[in-house]
Design a protein around this motif. Structure first.
Motif, PDB file in Angstrom:
ATOM      1  N   TYR B  35      42.857  30.121  33.321  1.00  0.00           N
ATOM      2  CA  TYR B  35      42.014  30.755  34.097  1.00  0.00           C
ATOM      3  C   TYR B  35      40.586  30.246  34.134  1.00  0.00           C
ATOM      4  O   TYR B  35      40.193  29.825  33.106  1.00  0.00           O
ATOM      5  N   GLN B  37      36.476  31.421  34.668  1.00  0.00           N
ATOM      6  CA  GLN B  37      35.513  32.769  34.998  1.00  0.00           C
ATOM      7  C   GLN B  37      34.004  32.244  35.334  1.00  0.00           C
ATOM      8  O   GLN B  37      33.522  31.584  34.345  1.00  0.00           O
ATOM      9  N   GLY B  40      29.403  36.260  36.284  1.00  0.00           N
ATOM     10  CA  GLY B  40      29.255  37.608  37.140  1.00  0.00           C
ATOM     11  C   GLY B  40      30.741  37.680  38.046  1.00  0.00           C
ATOM     12  O   GLY B  40      30.746  38.486  38.724  1.00  0.00           O
ATOM     13  N   ALA B  41      31.652  36.973  37.767  1.00  0.00           N
ATOM     14  CA  ALA B  41      32.954  37.011  38.511  1.00  0.00           C
ATOM     15  C   ALA B  41      34.179  37.432  37.748  1.00  0.00           C
ATOM     16  O   ALA B  41      34.219  37.428  36.542  1.00  0.00           O
ATOM     17  N   GLY B  42      35.222  37.653  38.579  1.00  0.00           N
ATOM     18  CA  GLY B  42      36.481  37.936  37.862  1.00  0.00           C
ATOM     19  C   GLY B  42      37.113  36.540  37.394  1.00  0.00           C
ATOM     20  O   GLY B  42      36.629  35.602  37.434  1.00  0.00           O
ATOM     21  N   LEU B  43      38.470  36.788  37.138  1.00  0.00           N
ATOM     22  CA  LEU B  43      39.230  35.542  36.706  1.00  0.00           C
ATOM     23  C   LEU B  43      40.104  34.942  37.789  1.00  0.00           C
ATOM     24  O   LEU B  43      40.693  35.618  38.540  1.00  0.00           O
ATOM     25  N   LEU B  45      42.868  32.261  38.777  1.00  0.00           N
ATOM     26  CA  LEU B  45      43.978  31.526  38.242  1.00  0.00           C
ATOM     27  C   LEU B  45      43.767  30.042  38.961  1.00  0.00           C
ATOM     28  O   LEU B  45      43.778  29.710  39.957  1.00  0.00           O
ATOM     29  N   ILE B  86      33.643  29.859  32.107  1.00  0.00           N
ATOM     30  CA  ILE B  86      34.528  30.066  30.819  1.00  0.00           C
ATOM     31  C   ILE B  86      36.117  29.802  31.403  1.00  0.00           C
ATOM     32  O   ILE B  86      36.244  30.401  32.326  1.00  0.00           O
ATOM     33  N   PHE B  88      39.868  30.226  30.394  1.00  0.00           N
ATOM     34  CA  PHE B  88      40.738  31.056  29.475  1.00  0.00           C
ATOM     35  C   PHE B  88      42.137  30.407  29.503  1.00  0.00           C
ATOM     36  O   PHE B  88      42.625  30.019  30.538  1.00  0.00           O
ATOM     37  N   PHE B 104      45.275  36.586  26.111  1.00  0.00           N
ATOM     38  CA  PHE B 104      44.185  35.668  26.421  1.00  0.00           C
ATOM     39  C   PHE B 104      43.636  34.804  24.927  1.00  0.00           C
ATOM     40  O   PHE B 104      43.607  35.614  23.964  1.00  0.00           O
ATOM     41  N   GLY B 105      43.272  33.783  25.226  1.00  0.00           N
ATOM     42  CA  GLY B 105      42.438  33.144  24.419  1.00  0.00           C
ATOM     43  C   GLY B 105      40.827  33.636  24.434  1.00  0.00           C
ATOM     44  O   GLY B 105      40.635  34.566  25.383  1.00  0.00           O
ATOM     45  N   THR B 106      40.229  33.327  23.529  1.00  0.00           N
ATOM     46  CA  THR B 106      38.758  33.821  23.472  1.00  0.00           C
ATOM     47  C   THR B 106      37.912  33.314  24.720  1.00  0.00           C
ATOM     48  O   THR B 106      36.717  33.816  24.658  1.00  0.00           O
TER      49      THR B 106
END
Lengths: 111, 114
Positions: B35, B37, B40-43, B45, B86, B88, B104-106
């Motif tokens: 994923y 990111q 300021g946004a969602g995740l 795919l 970012i 994930f 999820f990973g960090t």
């Protein structure tokens, strides 16, 4: 457009004042879930729902409630918010296909 | 146990390839995901791979899966500044009852230098 809609996007509240974050999806998905995102911890599941009236705890459910009275809606309820619930919250839904669809997130600050 | 690990930060120059690595622990996972990111946004795919595959390519993205070592990687070719985000890694363990839970990973912060 297929989407998951969360409201509000930003919320600042005081300790102990009940709040609800709404989540709605228009894809007729059966599975819905809430996650919180914290720095260095990634995303952790709070609650999930396999279908209407079927909900279960995730990894970090303490201090949260959910309900699933209709397929499209899955609100997250904080009965008595505390500062450690300051976080970025995401709602997600999943149908028969492989991936989740995420909402845009709700940034909650509890002072 | 459930654990997905990623390095926290990766910096690359525009035009280079980026490789983001991930290790997971649950060998029952049927699907593994990447994923993205943006601030300021969602995740979003990006891509996923089925556990019986070794590699999946989708335009500039290449996913490699080593099931023996429980290692997943995402390669972004010709990295652009718009790829800064970012990333994930996530696994969906097969608990038999199919809870659809994503772990999820960090997250890895990818910074692309112009």
């Amino acid at each position: 457009e297929a989407q998951v809609t969360q409201n509000p996007r930003y919320l600042i509240t005081v300790t102990g004042k009940k709040l609800t974050v709404t989540c709605s999806q228009n894809m007729n998905h059966e599975y819905m879930s809430w996650y919180r995102q914290d720095p260095g911890l990634g995303l952790r599941q709070i609650y999930y729902s396999m279908n209407v009236e079927v909900t279960d705890k995730g990894d970090v459910p303490e201090g949260y409630k959910v309900s699933r009275k209709e397929k499209r809606n899955f609100p997250l309820i904080l009965e008595s918010p505390s500062p450690n619930q300051t976080s970025l919250y995401f709602c997600a839904s999943k149908g028969q296909a492989y991936g989740y669809t995420f909402g845009s997130g709700t940034r909650l600050t509890v002072v | 146990g459930e654990d997905v690990e990623q390095s926290l930060f990766l910096s690359v120059r525009e035009g280079d390839s980026s490789v983001i690595n991930c290790t997971y622990t649950d060998s029952s996972s049927t699907y593994l995901y990447w994923y993205k990111q943006e601030p300021g946004a969602g995740l979003q795919l990006l891509t996923y791979i089925f556990s019986n595959m070794d590699m999946k390519q989708d335009q500039r993205l290449t996913v490699l899966l080593n099931k023996k070592d429980k290692h997943l990687s995402l390669r972004i070719a010709d990295t652009q500044t718009g790829d800064s985000a970012i990333y994930f890694c996530a696994e969906m363990p097969n608990y038999g009852g199919a809870t659809n839970k994503l772990i999820f990973g960090t997250g890895t912060l990818l910074a692309v230098q112009p």
